[in-house]
Design a protein around this motif. Structure first.
Motif, PDB file in Angstrom:
ATOM      1  N   GLU A   1      -1.483  37.685 -20.589  1.00  0.00           N
ATOM      2  CA  GLU A   1      -1.544  36.427 -21.008  1.00  0.00           C
ATOM      3  C   GLU A   1      -2.256  35.767 -21.637  1.00  0.00           C
ATOM      4  N   SER A   2      -2.486  34.894 -22.648  1.00  0.00           N
ATOM      5  CA  SER A   2      -3.327  34.421 -23.729  1.00  0.00           C
ATOM      6  C   SER A   2      -3.374  33.114 -24.193  1.00  0.00           C
ATOM      7  N   GLY A   3      -4.009  32.602 -24.360  1.00  0.00           N
ATOM      8  CA  GLY A   3      -3.986  30.696 -24.794  1.00  0.00           C
ATOM      9  C   GLY A   3      -4.088  30.251 -23.835  1.00  0.00           C
TER      10      GLY A   3
ATOM     11  N   SER B   1      -1.872  19.895 -27.151  1.00  0.00           N
ATOM     12  CA  SER B   1      -1.137  20.560 -26.775  1.00  0.00           C
ATOM     13  C   SER B   1      -1.821  21.974 -26.574  1.00  0.00           C
ATOM     14  N   LEU B   2      -0.609  23.353 -25.925  1.00  0.00           N
ATOM     15  CA  LEU B   2      -1.179  24.756 -26.400  1.00  0.00           C
ATOM     16  C   LEU B   2      -0.142  25.705 -26.375  1.00  0.00           C
ATOM     17  N   ARG B   3      -0.604  26.957 -26.701  1.00  0.00           N
ATOM     18  CA  ARG B   3       0.507  27.730 -26.946  1.00  0.00           C
ATOM     19  C   ARG B   3      -0.452  29.290 -26.499  1.00  0.00           C
ATOM     20  N   LEU B   4       0.728  29.496 -25.366  1.00  0.00           N
ATOM     21  CA  LEU B   4       0.535  30.793 -24.582  1.00  0.00           C
ATOM     22  C   LEU B   4       1.432  31.528 -25.062  1.00  0.00           C
ATOM     23  N   SER B   5       0.231  33.154 -25.170  1.00  0.00           N
ATOM     24  CA  SER B   5       1.069  33.936 -25.692  1.00  0.00           C
ATOM     25  C   SER B   5       0.929  34.914 -24.604  1.00  0.00           C
ATOM     26  N   CYS B   6       2.482  36.061 -24.480  1.00  0.00           N
ATOM     27  CA  CYS B   6       2.304  36.976 -23.835  1.00  0.00           C
ATOM     28  C   CYS B   6       3.073  38.274 -24.277  1.00  0.00           C
ATOM     29  N   SER B   7       2.598  39.471 -24.114  1.00  0.00           N
ATOM     30  CA  SER B   7       2.570  40.833 -24.894  1.00  0.00           C
ATOM     31  C   SER B   7       2.726  41.927 -23.664  1.00  0.00           C
ATOM     32  N   ALA B   8       3.780  41.979 -24.009  1.00  0.00           N
ATOM     33  CA  ALA B   8       4.419  43.164 -23.242  1.00  0.00           C
ATOM     34  C   ALA B   8       4.665  45.214 -23.590  1.00  0.00           C
ATOM     35  N   SER B   9       4.573  45.885 -22.814  1.00  0.00           N
ATOM     36  CA  SER B   9       3.529  47.177 -22.905  1.00  0.00           C
ATOM     37  C   SER B   9       4.413  47.925 -23.342  1.00  0.00           C
TER      38      SER B   9
ATOM     39  N   TYR C   1       5.877  33.718 -25.849  1.00  0.00           N
ATOM     40  CA  TYR C   1       5.554  32.402 -26.309  1.00  0.00           C
ATOM     41  C   TYR C   1       5.777  31.024 -25.686  1.00  0.00           C
ATOM     42  N   LEU C   2       4.843  30.062 -25.259  1.00  0.00           N
ATOM     43  CA  LEU C   2       5.876  29.049 -25.268  1.00  0.00           C
ATOM     44  C   LEU C   2       4.256  28.275 -25.632  1.00  0.00           C
ATOM     45  N   GLN C   3       5.321  27.421 -26.431  1.00  0.00           N
ATOM     46  CA  GLN C   3       3.847  26.303 -26.977  1.00  0.00           C
ATOM     47  C   GLN C   3       4.310  24.475 -26.232  1.00  0.00           C
TER      48      GLN C   3
ATOM     49  N   THR D   1      -2.619  32.705 -17.403  1.00  0.00           N
ATOM     50  CA  THR D   1      -3.844  31.616 -17.758  1.00  0.00           C
ATOM     51  C   THR D   1      -3.885  30.694 -17.853  1.00  0.00           C
ATOM     52  N   GLN D   2      -4.968  30.431 -17.862  1.00  0.00           N
ATOM     53  CA  GLN D   2      -5.261  28.311 -16.681  1.00  0.00           C
ATOM     54  C   GLN D   2      -5.086  27.549 -18.020  1.00  0.00           C
ATOM     55  N   VAL D   3      -4.628  26.836 -17.484  1.00  0.00           N
ATOM     56  CA  VAL D   3      -4.170  25.399 -18.099  1.00  0.00           C
ATOM     57  C   VAL D   3      -4.886  24.199 -17.557  1.00  0.00           C
TER      58      VAL D   3
END
Length: 121
Positions: A6-8, A17-25, A77-79, A115-117
């Motif tokens: 995760e990131s963001g 607002s924040l936008r989180l991203s998560c990438s998978a293998s 993503y999570l907006q 990822t901390q929000v």
């Protein structure tokens, strides 16, 4: 399972607002976003099925958060809009749904490290 990252996350004022991203293998049948505040149970925030692209939200975030995906990039993503202090938590990306409870942590096989929000009033 797949590896997730995760990131963001970050710190924002209430209403921000924040936008989180998560990438998978690799491929996953379903994505989930969960959060856990200190002293509380991990709770489902949003999920989306890869094939149907159908989002699902917890009542607490419905209308404020939007989950979306890019299957070609194995990314979700999570907006998060109109953030509230009660949204403060560690947010986790989850993948590989094994059950039918889209917002149940126990029904996912793979997890990111979080990822901390933080939302201040």
């Amino acid at each position: 399972h797949v590896q997730l990252r995760e990131s963001g996350g970050g710190s924002v004022q209430a209403g921000g607002s924040l936008r989180l991203s998560c990438s998978a293998s690799g491929y996953t049948n379903c994505w989930g976003w969960f959060r856990q505040a200190p002293g509380k149970e991990r709770e489902g925030v949003a999920s989306i099925r890869t094939a149907s692209d159908s989002p699902y939200y917890a009542d607490s975030v419905s209308g404020r958060f939007t989950i979306s995906q890019d299957p070609a990039r194995n990314t979700v993503y999570l907006q998060m809009n109109r953030l509230k202090p009660e949204d403060t938590a560690m947010y986790y990306c989850a993948a590989e749904l094994t059950g039918d409870r889209l917002l149940s942590p126990g029904d996912y096989n793979s997890w990111g490290q979080g990822t901390q929000v933080t939302v201040s009033s």
